[in-house]
Design a protein around this motif. Sequence first.
Motif, PDB file in Angstrom:
ATOM      1  N   ASP A 217       1.029  -1.021   0.173  1.00 20.13           N
ATOM      2  CA  ASP A 217      -0.157  -0.051   0.343  1.00 20.13           C
ATOM      3  C   ASP A 217       0.860   1.118   0.384  1.00 20.13           C
ATOM      4  OD1 ASP A 217       1.030  -0.257   2.590  1.00 20.13           O
ATOM      5  OD2 ASP A 217      -0.879   0.065   3.765  1.00 20.13           O
ATOM      6  N   GLY A 218       2.357   0.863  -0.760  1.00 12.68           N
ATOM      7  CA  GLY A 218       3.208   2.205  -0.398  1.00 12.68           C
ATOM      8  C   GLY A 218       4.156   1.980   1.209  1.00 12.68           C
ATOM      9  N   SER A 219       3.626   1.407   2.002  1.00 14.51           N
ATOM     10  CA  SER A 219       4.045   1.179   2.921  1.00 14.51           C
ATOM     11  C   SER A 219       5.285   0.422   3.387  1.00 14.51           C
ATOM     12  CB  SER A 219       3.578   1.883   4.593  1.00 14.51           C
ATOM     13  OG  SER A 219       2.349   0.735   4.437  1.00 14.51           O
ATOM     14  N   HIS A 220       5.742   0.278   4.897  1.00 14.59           N
ATOM     15  CA  HIS A 220       6.716  -0.804   4.801  1.00 14.59           C
ATOM     16  C   HIS A 220       5.879  -1.763   6.287  1.00 14.59           C
ATOM     17  CE1 HIS A 220       8.972   1.542   1.589  1.00 14.59           C
ATOM     18  NE2 HIS A 220       9.550   0.149   1.487  1.00 14.59           N
ATOM     19  N   HIS A 221       7.141  -2.343   6.305  1.00 15.73           N
ATOM     20  CA  HIS A 221       6.815  -3.423   6.929  1.00 15.73           C
ATOM     21  C   HIS A 221       8.381  -2.961   8.074  1.00 15.73           C
ATOM     22  CE1 HIS A 221       5.427  -6.371  10.307  1.00 15.73           C
ATOM     23  NE2 HIS A 221       6.595  -7.379  10.239  1.00 15.73           N
TER      24      HIS A 221
END
Length: 370
Positions: free
Chosen positions: A332-336
Amino acid sequence: MTSKKSNSKSTSTKSRGKSAHSVRFRWLRWLFILCFLLLCTVAVGLWSAQKALVSPLVLPVDGMRIDVENGSNLSTILYRLEEQGVLPSRLWARIYARIKRQSSIHPGEYMVPAGSNAMDLVGRLHRGDVTRYRITIVEGWTFEQALTQIRNGRKVKPTDAAASVAVAAASLGIEGNPEGRIFPDTYVYRSGATDMDLLREAFERMAAVLQREWEDRAEGLPYESPYEALIMASIVEKETGVPSERDEIAGVFVRRLGKGMRLQTDPTVIYGLGDKYDGNLRRADLRTATPYNTYVINGMPPTPIALPGREAIWAALHPKEGGSLYFVAKGDGSHHFSSSLDEHNRAVREFQLKRRSDYRSRPADTNPTN
């Protein structure tokens, strides 16, 4: 006898007096007439001047563009406009400019709107109210993309000094690869500005921003120079999809450097592949040795890989504290972010190996190309 002589003298004196009075009267009458004519002339002149200065210029309904070349003076421009039938009288416009001390003008392209008069025109030329254009260099672009954008800018004059990346770098006094050395921003310029004018402005802006941020950097960073911080900032810029994650991503890379771990970041590999990259990064690419393949080399690549913005530079110089050493795009564009390899591998299986059809590494509207 005495009496007669006396009367004769008296009569003669009276006659001369009347004659002198008559002459003075005639002079006063002519003087009055001359003054009246002079006042009429002045009145007519003032009326003509007012009409010439206040009357609207003869312009198209959407206005008119006027180009003032370097070295042109007001008289030349006014003469040209009078010849074109735009200006009623260049004489009164010149007199007005002298009285108002507005005879000096600035070169450039002017947009004169319909309804403007000679006074408006003179003031506009004197103030330098030239038409201004904008050009945007986007964060994450390469130097080559930025150079192309500049040279294709509206009313930008191309020069041989910026004919290619290598030539432009030499013109700026940069030895080797100039990647990352110009600041991504929106630049405002006048018609006739050269590509080197804009390129040098962006180059000097980056140097100034980087120096200011370097002086305010956090302690204990693994950089020996502002240029090394710029390299890290470019990697952060390319890895970041969500702006709020910049400092956290920088923290991961700084901790990996501190532990002697390789950065292992895909954007550096892609940059090293150059034109060979077709949009699909393969396992073989990760094993291909280039100076920029951080899966193979230790430490950072030799140069930046893109143009970092101020926020990415700040993040590289103020990395977020923590224990994470890995991150993976969630789609979604973010990171874990993960602190251990086991946790990271689980995140990879969850987010990378089961990609949805709407998977993306960046938000949809991140880093527009125009």
